[in-house]
Write an enzyme that holds these catalytic residues in place. Structure first.
Site, PDB file in Angstrom:
ATOM      1  CG  ASP A   1      37.842  37.133  42.537  1.00 23.19           C
ATOM      2  OD1 ASP A   1      37.277  38.155  42.096  1.00 23.19           O
ATOM      3  OD2 ASP A   1      37.970  36.899  43.753  1.00 23.19           O
TER       4      ASP A   1
ATOM      5  CD  GLU B   1      33.597  39.114  53.078  1.00 18.19           C
ATOM      6  OE1 GLU B   1      32.887  40.115  52.874  1.00 18.19           O
ATOM      7  OE2 GLU B   1      34.648  39.154  53.738  1.00 18.19           O
TER       8      GLU B   1
ATOM      9  CB  ALA C   1      44.837  48.100  54.553  1.00 11.08           C
TER      10      ALA C   1
ATOM     11  CB  SER D   1      41.417  42.485  57.802  1.00 11.64           C
ATOM     12  OG  SER D   1      40.346  43.314  57.406  1.00 11.64           O
TER      13      SER D   1
ATOM     14  CD  GLU E   1      43.603  43.038  42.515  1.00 10.75           C
ATOM     15  OE1 GLU E   1      42.905  42.181  43.101  1.00 10.75           O
ATOM     16  OE2 GLU E   1      44.785  43.276  42.815  1.00 10.75           O
ATOM     17  CG  HIS E   2      38.239  44.231  40.131  1.00 12.46           C
ATOM     18  ND1 HIS E   2      37.074  44.219  40.864  1.00 12.46           N
ATOM     19  CD2 HIS E   2      39.042  45.135  40.735  1.00 12.46           C
ATOM     20  CE1 HIS E   2      37.158  45.102  41.848  1.00 12.46           C
ATOM     21  NE2 HIS E   2      38.351  45.662  41.801  1.00 12.46           N
TER      22      HIS E   2
ATOM     23  CG  ASP F   1      40.026  38.545  48.927  1.00 16.02           C
ATOM     24  OD1 ASP F   1      40.872  38.599  48.027  1.00 16.02           O
ATOM     25  OD2 ASP F   1      39.184  39.442  49.135  1.00 16.02           O
TER      26      ASP F   1
HETATM   27  C1  GLA Z   1      38.229  42.010  46.673  1.00 14.84           C
HETATM   28  C2  GLA Z   1      37.349  40.774  46.578  1.00 14.84           C
HETATM   29  C3  GLA Z   1      38.009  39.687  45.730  1.00 14.84           C
HETATM   30  C4  GLA Z   1      38.477  40.251  44.379  1.00 14.84           C
HETATM   31  C5  GLA Z   1      39.268  41.545  44.579  1.00 14.84           C
HETATM   32  C6  GLA Z   1      39.599  42.207  43.278  1.00 14.84           C
HETATM   33  O1  GLA Z   1      39.397  41.705  47.384  1.00 14.84           O
HETATM   34  O2  GLA Z   1      37.084  40.254  47.855  1.00 14.84           O
HETATM   35  O3  GLA Z   1      37.124  38.613  45.542  1.00 14.84           O
HETATM   36  O4  GLA Z   1      37.408  40.423  43.507  1.00 14.84           O
HETATM   37  O5  GLA Z   1      38.565  42.477  45.374  1.00 14.84           O
HETATM   38  O6  GLA Z   1      40.484  41.422  42.548  1.00 14.84           O
END
Ligand code: GLA
Length: 385
Positions: free
Chosen positions: A37, A163, A126, A130, A34-35, A175
């Site tokens: 990428d 995005e 959430a 999405s 997590e965090h 994502d």
């Molecule tokens: C969101 C971002 C992803 C990633 C996550 C955290 O989902 O869209 O690119 O950074 O947060 O892991």
């Protein structure tokens, strides 16, 4: 009627003609990583069964019309799409057309608008991606109808541009890659520096260990600003450490630079460095079929996101604590944080008890009741009709 048939029917009802086709792409949960990428690190997401379905037909002018189930018809001219416009859900669809036009191979620029219909059962807001699901379904449609045949990894980068540039959310690549490239029964391991991916099977013997997802329904407060802030702290730490990306930094590098880093920068970097190591551990454990041993890595990830990266909220912490007290192998928040979902790795026979324990803990705190579902690693983007 299947969701693909339903979105085709919505299209026909709205525009008085059949769509050329229907494509779909799923939401995701992130098992771990997590965090990481946007600093060249490792991630391990899986696609969920909830998907965005898009019916599409090219137009001869530059108008983009889009209807979404329950939201009515919106339209915009392709020439009016750009950074920060339009706003709302239309940004993902028209932004895809705009990015595709900018990136399409020479001679194959679309230069035209679209009639689109959207139906998605991925919960919005959430932390289940999405928006990536919508964008990826749209890009799949445009890629095929445009005849460009771009590799899925490239379409994922286009989705990230939608995005980053059109919506203004400075997200990484996880994502969109998950939505397009995940496969049924596997978790996607990705090295976001090299772009290399690997499909790691969810061990077959682990019919007994499942991922319980809890949507905390916590309101996202200042989520985008906080995300950009954490990203900036990571970039500043990278500069101070003098490394190409946090991916190549070690805890020893961090120790020797403590005096030159703010406490927040050091904590963010520590999360990323330790999280990358946890992802590699989890990949090895899954490959060895040691599914229950993945649990402590998930729990350690949550602690790091809570204490070092500071992206949890009370609902996420309470959900994780309640799952662990109910006997889960491990649990963590998933996605960007500041609300959204947790995942708990639990024995199949414990699904209901764990879900009830979390719901009861929320009632004690007077939080909005949570929702629960089981995530089964599902298929990435595809053409449906
Ligand atoms: C969101 C971002 C992803 C990633 C996550 C955290 O989902 O869209 O690119 O950074 O947060 O892991």
């Amino acid at each position: 009627m299947s969701p693909a048939d339903r979105v085709a029917a919505l299209f026909a009802e709205t525009y008085g003609t059949q769509p050329t086709g229907v494509w779909s792409s799923p939401g995701r949960v992130n098992l771990i990583g997590e965090h990481t990428d946007y600093t060249g690190g490792f991630v391990m997401p899986l696609a969920i069964e909830e998907r965005a379905y898009l019916a599409a037909r090219p137009r001869s002018d530059r108008r983009i019309r889009a209807v979404a189930s329950g939201r009515g018809l919106e339209e915009v001219d392709l020439d009016d799409v750009g950074p920060g416009r339009p706003k709302g859900w239309l940004a993902y669809l028209s932004g895809s057309a705009w990015v595709a036009e900018a990136n399409a191979p020479d001679g194959a620029r679309p230069g035209h608008g679209w009639d689109l219909a959207l139906l998605s059962d991925v919960p919005v807001g959430a932390g289940l991606s999405s928006s990536a699901a919508i964008t990826c379904a749209t890009l799949l449609a445009m890629d095929e109808l445009g005849g460009w045949q771009r590799p899925l990894a490239e379409l994922a980068r286009w989705g990230q541009q939608v995005e980053n540039v059109v919506v203004g959310m400075p997200c990484g690549i996880m994502d969109q890659t998950a939505s397009l490239l995940c496969t049924t029964g596997t978790v996607l391991f990705m090295d976001t520096e090299s772009g290399a991916i690997e499909h790691v099977p969810w061990p077959a013997s682990s019919d007994d260990a499942v991922l319980l997802v809890t949507n905390t329904n916590a309101p996202h407060v200042l989520a985008d600003g906080q995300y950009a802030d954490r990203r900036r702290q990571c970039e500043e730490a990278t500069d101070v450490l003098g490394v190409p990306s946090l991916r190549s930094a070690t805890l020893a590098d961090l120790d020797s630079a403590t005096a030159r880093l703010t406490a927040d920068q050091a904590a963010c970097a520590r999360h990323v460095i330790t999280e990358n190591a946890r992802v590699l551990n989890v990949r090895a454990l899954l490959e060895a079929g040691r599914i229950s041993d993945v649990g402590p890595e998930l729990t350690a990830s949550h602690a790091s996101l809570r204490d070092d990266f500071r992206v949890t909220v009370p609902q996420l912490d309470v959900s994780v604590a309640a799952a662990l007290s109910a006997g889960a192998f491990g649990a963590r928040m998933t996605g960007g944080g500041f609300g959204g979902c947790t995942i708990a790795l639990v024995r199949r026979e414990d699904i209901d008890d764990t879900a009830q324990a979390i719901t009861a803990a929320f009632a004690v705190e007077a939080f909005t009741p949570p929702e629960h579902f089981v995530a089964r690693p599902a298929q990435g983007g595809r053409r449906d009709l």
